[in-house]
Scaffold this motif. Sequence first.
Motif, PDB file in Angstrom:
ATOM      1  N   ILE A   1       0.869  -1.169   0.000  1.00 51.71           N
ATOM      2  CA  ILE A   1       0.000   0.000   0.000  1.00 51.71           C
ATOM      3  C   ILE A   1       0.908   1.222   0.000  1.00 51.71           C
ATOM      4  O   ILE A   1       1.838   1.315   0.796  1.00 51.71           O
ATOM      5  N   THR A   2       0.628   2.156  -0.884  1.00 51.05           N
ATOM      6  CA  THR A   2       1.424   3.369  -0.966  1.00 51.05           C
ATOM      7  C   THR A   2       0.753   4.476  -0.161  1.00 51.05           C
ATOM      8  O   THR A   2      -0.443   4.706  -0.275  1.00 51.05           O
ATOM      9  N   TYR A   3       1.546   5.128   0.661  1.00 52.23           N
ATOM     10  CA  TYR A   3       1.105   6.283   1.436  1.00 52.23           C
ATOM     11  C   TYR A   3       1.872   7.505   0.955  1.00 52.23           C
ATOM     12  O   TYR A   3       3.084   7.435   0.750  1.00 52.23           O
ATOM     13  N   GLN A   4       1.161   8.589   0.786  1.00 55.64           N
ATOM     14  CA  GLN A   4       1.790   9.854   0.419  1.00 55.64           C
ATOM     15  C   GLN A   4       1.758  10.760   1.642  1.00 55.64           C
ATOM     16  O   GLN A   4       0.691  11.050   2.171  1.00 55.64           O
ATOM     17  N   ILE A   5       2.936  11.191   2.086  1.00 56.20           N
ATOM     18  CA  ILE A   5       3.039  12.105   3.202  1.00 56.20           C
ATOM     19  C   ILE A   5       3.340  13.484   2.619  1.00 56.20           C
ATOM     20  O   ILE A   5       4.242  13.631   1.801  1.00 56.20           O
ATOM     21  N   ARG A   6       2.561  14.468   3.047  1.00 57.88           N
ATOM     22  CA  ARG A   6       2.689  15.808   2.469  1.00 57.88           C
ATOM     23  C   ARG A   6       2.589  16.843   3.579  1.00 57.88           C
ATOM     24  O   ARG A   6       1.673  16.795   4.402  1.00 57.88           O
ATOM     25  N   VAL A   7       3.547  17.770   3.591  1.00 56.94           N
ATOM     26  CA  VAL A   7       3.539  18.871   4.550  1.00 56.94           C
ATOM     27  C   VAL A   7       3.494  20.161   3.741  1.00 56.94           C
ATOM     28  O   VAL A   7       4.337  20.388   2.877  1.00 56.94           O
ATOM     29  N   VAL A   8       2.479  20.996   4.007  1.00 55.87           N
ATOM     30  CA  VAL A   8       2.249  22.211   3.236  1.00 55.87           C
ATOM     31  C   VAL A   8       2.452  23.437   4.121  1.00 55.87           C
ATOM     32  O   VAL A   8       1.979  23.477   5.256  1.00 55.87           O
ATOM     33  N   ASN A   9       3.147  24.428   3.584  1.00 58.88           N
ATOM     34  CA  ASN A   9       3.289  25.707   4.274  1.00 58.88           C
ATOM     35  C   ASN A   9       2.001  26.489   4.052  1.00 58.88           C
ATOM     36  O   ASN A   9       1.745  27.006   2.975  1.00 58.88           O
ATOM     37  N   GLY A  10       1.181  26.558   5.082  1.00 57.49           N
ATOM     38  CA  GLY A  10      -0.095  27.256   4.998  1.00 57.49           C
ATOM     39  C   GLY A  10      -0.050  28.643   5.612  1.00 57.49           C
ATOM     40  O   GLY A  10      -1.093  29.228   5.901  1.00 57.49           O
ATOM     41  N   PHE A  11       1.159  29.158   5.814  1.00 55.11           N
ATOM     42  CA  PHE A  11       1.298  30.497   6.377  1.00 55.11           C
ATOM     43  C   PHE A  11       0.761  31.526   5.388  1.00 55.11           C
ATOM     44  O   PHE A  11       0.728  31.297   4.184  1.00 55.11           O
ATOM     45  N   THR A  12       0.374  32.684   5.921  1.00 54.21           N
ATOM     46  CA  THR A  12      -0.032  33.786   5.061  1.00 54.21           C
ATOM     47  C   THR A  12       0.952  34.924   5.234  1.00 54.21           C
ATOM     48  O   THR A  12       1.343  35.250   6.363  1.00 54.21           O
ATOM     49  N   ASN A  13       1.390  35.464   4.134  1.00 52.18           N
ATOM     50  CA  ASN A  13       2.268  36.623   4.122  1.00 52.18           C
ATOM     51  C   ASN A  13       3.586  36.386   4.874  1.00 52.18           C
ATOM     52  O   ASN A  13       3.982  37.167   5.718  1.00 52.18           O
ATOM     53  N   ASN A  14       4.268  35.265   4.558  1.00 51.64           N
ATOM     54  CA  ASN A  14       5.565  35.021   5.189  1.00 51.64           C
ATOM     55  C   ASN A  14       6.650  34.815   4.131  1.00 51.64           C
ATOM     56  O   ASN A  14       7.570  34.029   4.305  1.00 51.64           O
ATOM     57  N   SER A  15       6.555  35.503   3.030  1.00 57.12           N
ATOM     58  CA  SER A  15       7.484  35.303   1.927  1.00 57.12           C
ATOM     59  C   SER A  15       8.927  35.609   2.304  1.00 57.12           C
ATOM     60  O   SER A  15       9.850  35.093   1.695  1.00 57.12           O
ATOM     61  N   SER A  16       9.151  36.432   3.320  1.00 62.04           N
ATOM     62  CA  SER A  16      10.521  36.764   3.696  1.00 62.04           C
ATOM     63  C   SER A  16      11.103  35.774   4.704  1.00 62.04           C
ATOM     64  O   SER A  16      12.302  35.751   4.933  1.00 62.04           O
ATOM     65  N   LEU A  17      10.268  34.935   5.317  1.00 62.29           N
ATOM     66  CA  LEU A  17      10.721  33.988   6.333  1.00 62.29           C
ATOM     67  C   LEU A  17      10.195  32.597   5.991  1.00 62.29           C
ATOM     68  O   LEU A  17       9.039  32.292   6.234  1.00 62.29           O
ATOM     69  N   PRO A  18      11.052  31.728   5.411  1.00 61.09           N
ATOM     70  CA  PRO A  18      10.556  30.406   5.024  1.00 61.09           C
ATOM     71  C   PRO A  18      10.326  29.496   6.225  1.00 61.09           C
ATOM     72  O   PRO A  18      10.873  29.720   7.307  1.00 61.09           O
ATOM     73  N   LEU A  19       9.517  28.512   6.013  1.00 61.11           N
ATOM     74  CA  LEU A  19       9.273  27.452   6.983  1.00 61.11           C
ATOM     75  C   LEU A  19      10.234  26.321   6.601  1.00 61.11           C
ATOM     76  O   LEU A  19      10.185  25.812   5.485  1.00 61.11           O
ATOM     77  N   VAL A  20      11.136  25.959   7.504  1.00 55.57           N
ATOM     78  CA  VAL A  20      12.151  24.950   7.196  1.00 55.57           C
ATOM     79  C   VAL A  20      11.705  23.606   7.753  1.00 55.57           C
ATOM     80  O   VAL A  20      11.269  23.511   8.902  1.00 55.57           O
ATOM     81  N   ILE A  21      11.810  22.570   6.935  1.00 57.80           N
ATOM     82  CA  ILE A  21      11.404  21.218   7.337  1.00 57.80           C
ATOM     83  C   ILE A  21      12.552  20.253   7.072  1.00 57.80           C
ATOM     84  O   ILE A  21      13.267  20.378   6.071  1.00 57.80           O
ATOM     85  N   TRP A  22      12.717  19.297   7.996  1.00 51.84           N
ATOM     86  CA  TRP A  22      13.719  18.244   7.851  1.00 51.84           C
ATOM     87  C   TRP A  22      13.092  16.960   8.372  1.00 51.84           C
ATOM     88  O   TRP A  22      12.587  16.936   9.491  1.00 51.84           O
ATOM     89  N   CYS A  23      13.109  15.879   7.572  1.00 54.70           N
ATOM     90  CA  CYS A  23      12.440  14.639   7.959  1.00 54.70           C
ATOM     91  C   CYS A  23      13.366  13.435   7.851  1.00 54.70           C
ATOM     92  O   CYS A  23      14.292  13.417   7.034  1.00 54.70           O
ATOM     93  N   ALA A  24      13.066  12.416   8.654  1.00 49.08           N
ATOM     94  CA  ALA A  24      13.819  11.166   8.643  1.00 49.08           C
ATOM     95  C   ALA A  24      12.893  10.024   9.052  1.00 49.08           C
ATOM     96  O   ALA A  24      11.880  10.243   9.715  1.00 49.08           O
ATOM     97  N   SER A  25      13.261   8.820   8.656  1.00 40.82           N
ATOM     98  CA  SER A  25      12.469   7.647   9.029  1.00 40.82           C
ATOM     99  C   SER A  25      12.992   7.065  10.336  1.00 40.82           C
ATOM    100  O   SER A  25      14.068   7.424  10.812  1.00 40.82           O
ATOM    101  N   SER A  26      12.231   6.131  10.897  1.00 36.68           N
ATOM    102  CA  SER A  26      12.625   5.491  12.149  1.00 36.68           C
ATOM    103  C   SER A  26      13.877   4.643  11.982  1.00 36.68           C
ATOM    104  O   SER A  26      14.543   4.329  12.962  1.00 36.68           O
ATOM    105  N   SER A  27      14.205   4.284  10.762  1.00 36.88           N
ATOM    106  CA  SER A  27      15.414   3.487  10.514  1.00 36.88           C
ATOM    107  C   SER A  27      16.603   4.395  10.194  1.00 36.88           C
ATOM    108  O   SER A  27      17.557   3.978   9.564  1.00 36.88           O
ATOM    109  N   ASP A  28      16.519   5.657  10.633  1.00 32.13           N
ATOM    110  CA  ASP A  28      17.578   6.654  10.420  1.00 32.13           C
ATOM    111  C   ASP A  28      17.839   6.941   8.948  1.00 32.13           C
ATOM    112  O   ASP A  28      18.939   7.325   8.570  1.00 32.13           O
ATOM    113  N   ASP A  29      16.825   6.750   8.132  1.00 34.83           N
ATOM    114  CA  ASP A  29      16.924   7.097   6.717  1.00 34.83           C
ATOM    115  C   ASP A  29      16.559   8.569   6.583  1.00 34.83           C
ATOM    116  O   ASP A  29      15.394   8.935   6.641  1.00 34.83           O
TER     117      ASP A  29
END
Length: 147
Positions: A34-62
């Motif tokens: 079964i394929t799962y799609q994980i998606r994180v969206v920046n839903g901020f308003t008016n933050n073009s000068s300050l990005p939202l930074v994301i970093w992800c990893a799996s439980s197997s340290d991937d």
Amino acid sequence: MKIFFLLFLLVSYIVFMSSKHPHPELKYLTFHGITYQIRVVNGFTNNSSLPLVIWCASSSDDDIGGRALQEGDDYTWDTRLSIWSPTPAYSCTMKWDRTRKKFEAFQVPRCSSSGSPIRKCSWLVKEDGFYFSNDECNWVKDFSWRP
């Protein structure tokens, strides 16, 4: 005839093992998984000068990496569950200005109610918190930036 019998035993075993999986929603698991799609969206308003930074990893340290998301950008990846491999878990760390928040981005029970071939596990990150949806139509606030 022996080959058909052995094939029958193999298929029966696989079906039996998939029905004994610790996640009941995987009882309909196919050979392809079964394929799962994980998606994180920046839903901020008016933050073009300050990005939202994301970093992800799996439980197997991937380490699957990170990105700086501008308003409306998303960070998306797929994972596939199968009867042959353990269930992965994914956590992400979000950074907005000086605020950081770590959360579990993928949990099988939450993301399994969709009937489509690709199941969704979506997050909409806003100034007031993190919203979850498994269909990207109905969003529920799950938690805030601060405890």
